[in-house]
Design a protein around this motif. Structure first.
Motif, PDB file in Angstrom:
ATOM      1  N   ILE A 473      -6.766  -2.865   1.450  1.00  0.00           N
ATOM      2  CA  ILE A 473      -8.036  -3.062   0.762  1.00  0.00           C
ATOM      3  C   ILE A 473      -8.907  -1.817   0.881  1.00  0.00           C
ATOM      4  N   CYS A 474      -8.817  -1.101   2.006  1.00  0.00           N
ATOM      5  CA  CYS A 474      -9.633   0.093   2.224  1.00  0.00           C
ATOM      6  C   CYS A 474      -9.060   1.262   1.426  1.00  0.00           C
ATOM      7  N   ARG A 475      -9.954   2.178   1.075  1.00  0.00           N
ATOM      8  CA  ARG A 475      -9.507   3.343   0.326  1.00  0.00           C
ATOM      9  C   ARG A 475      -8.890   4.347   1.293  1.00  0.00           C
ATOM     10  N   ALA A 476      -8.138   5.309   0.727  1.00  0.00           N
ATOM     11  CA  ALA A 476      -7.510   6.348   1.545  1.00  0.00           C
ATOM     12  C   ALA A 476      -8.572   7.316   2.069  1.00  0.00           C
ATOM     13  N   PRO A 477      -8.390   7.912   3.265  1.00  0.00           N
ATOM     14  CA  PRO A 477      -9.358   8.889   3.784  1.00  0.00           C
ATOM     15  C   PRO A 477      -9.485  10.086   2.835  1.00  0.00           C
ATOM     16  N   ALA A 478     -10.709  10.602   2.724  1.00  0.00           N
ATOM     17  CA  ALA A 478     -10.977  11.727   1.828  1.00  0.00           C
ATOM     18  C   ALA A 478     -11.722  12.810   2.595  1.00  0.00           C
ATOM     19  N   GLU A 479     -11.741  13.978   2.019  1.00  0.00           N
ATOM     20  CA  GLU A 479     -12.450  15.097   2.649  1.00  0.00           C
ATOM     21  C   GLU A 479     -13.954  14.795   2.718  1.00  0.00           C
TER      22      GLU A 479
END
Length: 546
Positions: A473-479
């Motif tokens: 459900i959570c989005r992927a880590p981003a910069e």
């Protein structure tokens, strides 16, 4: 006899029209100086009667011919009222029977025979498949096919049809010069001057057989998958399913051939290779015995690999019906729900609709398709239990002393079973295989009560699939995300904090490794070892002034 008081033409001595026929002189020779000729049959019907007339035509020169009457026959219409097209068909059958009788008695050489009718409906019936009509028409068309062929029938206008004279009241002037004895005038001319049929659109006659097909479809068994509970072997189930698919293909080919047979027309019957004359001659007992094949001479159709693969695909789809909600979400491009059993795994749907695991191992070139992308099965499925039992028995026969790790390896190379399943006389498999309960094998003895992981992970590629991806459900880590770096050796309040400086997406565009900038420097960590505190979008929003 008609009443003499109401008819002026009737005398006490008899009908004057009958008396006129007493002086008719009809020549007995029909083919003077010729031993071969043509047979022409005219048929017609009315509400009162139907008739047929057979004529003999010989060529005197290139543009001149002679025509003589051989036989004629008329019958009264039945008392039960039937349609004119049916009476026209009866007349056609009467003419075919009469011509057949003439051919058996005549001693001349018949070069060809032509049947003439003024009914376009009868011609359309003759040029069609008899099985497409009701019984009355179908039976008579079948008998016509025994005596004639489609190319023998031609159309003639009603005014030129001499058989029409036999279905009406007797003419006033009936003598030797009447056309009934010499046939129509166009038969004495060249064939180029004969009547030609005009093309008209066919209309329904009401004699077509209406075919109503009732199909009952069970939603639970909409596919052709047999009842799995009736099979105790995965091999038998797989091959039975393949035989069903093979039979379906054979039935489809036979249906296409039957459809081609029903498309016979007047223009292509001569070149139609599917048209065969059906003879009703009974087979002798010796012929019937020759037609029976010996059991040793019967050769069943071979089962190729394509049917096996198609059967396995259908069985996998049947076993994956418990994942219909997850499959629907993946087709719509959405993530599975938190309550799903497959929430921790990356999945995809192949071109056949089978749900498979999606991992980095598929980037390898040496592994097979099923090894890199194993299908997902539920441990509660009967098909999954048959698969496990199949590999259990096969691997025991190969190596009875080391069956535990081998059988798990065989299953994991093609399938990924979800949830713990415990089969009688089989084994237990978990995903991941971290803790296993003891079991007893089918061949006696007891298996050790310890994890199978130590026996399987050594040199087993299936353990590389799947890669857990955390909460979907959570989005992927981003910069730019502010994160905590997980350090199991220290308490949580002392975990280092930092900001993601760079991400490393894989070939599938999934981020699994990131660089985190901390006060102590840049650290590279997997995403399973970081916890996102504040996303980059939230840090970009300025704080409101107080």
């Amino acid at each position: 006899m008609p009443d003499a008081r109401n008819d002026d033409n009737v005398q006490l001595g008899g009908d004057t029209r009958i008396e006129k026929t007493l002086g008719l002189q009809i020549p007995r020779c029909i083919s003077p100086g010729h031993t071969e000729g043509e047979l022409h049959v005219f048929v017609d019907a009315s509400e009162k009667s139907y008739a047929a007339a057979v004529y003999w035509r010989i060529k005197l020169s290139e543009h001149e011919s002679a025509v003589s009457l051989i036989a004629g026959k008329a019958r009264v219409a039945p008392l039960k009222v039937i349609s004119i097209p049916r009476l026209e068909l009866q007349a056609a059958l009467l003419g075919a029977r009469l011509a057949s009788s003439v051919l058996t008695e005549i001693e001349l050489n018949v070069t060809r025979k032509i049947f003439w009718t003024d009914s376009r409906t009868v011609l359309s019936w003759i040029r069609s498949d008899p099985r497409s009509f009701k019984l009355f028409v179908a039976h008579r068309l079948a008998e016509l096919e025994e005596h004639t062929t489609v190319k023998c029938w031609r159309w003639v206008p009603t005014k030129l049809n001499v058989a029409d004279d036999a279905t009406r009241d007797p003419p006033t002037h009936f003598d030797e010069t009447h056309r009934w004895f010499h046939g129509p005038d166009f038969l004495r001319k060249s064939e180029d001057e004969w009547p030609q049929e005009t093309v008209e659109s066919e209309r329904p006659t009401g004699e077509e057989r209406s075919c109503t097909t009732l199909t009952l479809v069970n939603e639970e068994d909409s596919q052709v998958v047999p009842n799995v509970s009736r099979f105790s072997s995965w091999t038998r189930l797989l091959r039975s399913m393949a035989r069903v698919l093979q039979a379906i293909d054979l039935f489809r080919v036979k249906r296409k051939v039957n459809a081609l047979k029903q498309k016979r027309t007047a223009n292509k019957t001569s070149s139609d290779p599917t048209w065969k004359h059906i003879s009703k001659k009974a087979h002798t007992p010796a012929q019937k015995d020759n037609r029976k094949l010996d059991k040793n001479d019967r050769h069943p159709l071979s089962l190729n690999c394509d049917y096996i693969r198609r059967a396995e695909t259908l069985l996998l789809l049947e076993a994956q019906k418990c994942f219909e909600r997850e499959t629907t979400l993946l087709r719509e491009g959405k993530a599975v729900t938190r309550r799903s059993r497959l929430r921790k795994f990356a999945m995809e749907i192949d071109e056949n609709g089978v749900l498979r695991l999606k991992g980095r191992i598929k980037a390898g070139k040496d592994g097979s398709f099923t090894l890199n992308r194993p299908a997902v099965l539920s441990g509660d499925s009967s098909i999954a239990k048959l698969i496990v039992r199949h590999y259990h028995v096969r691997n025991y026969e190969k190596s009875p002393t080391n069956v535990n790790g081998a059988k798990l390896t065989e299953v994991c190379r093609k399938y990924r079973l979800r949830r713990v399943i415990c089969l009688p006389n089989a084994y237990v498999i978990t995903n991941p295989p971290s803790r296993v309960r003891g079991f007893s094998t089918q061949y006696g003895g007891s298996a050790p009560r310890r994890s199978l992981l130590a026996e399987v992970v050594e040199g087993v590629p299936p353990t590389l699939v799947p890669a857990g991806r955390g909460d979907p459900i959570c989005r992927a880590p981003a910069e730019g995300d502010i994160v905590l770096i997980v350090d199991p050796s220290s308490p949580r309040y002392s975990w280092p904090r930092g900001r993601i400086k760079k991400t490393y997406p894989g070939p599938d565009n999934q981020v699994r490794v990131v660089d985190v900038e901390t006060t102590g420097g840049v650290l590279r960590r997997p995403i399973s070892k970081i916890v996102v505190l504040v996303s980059a979008e939230a840090t970009a929003v300025p704080c409101p002034e107080v």
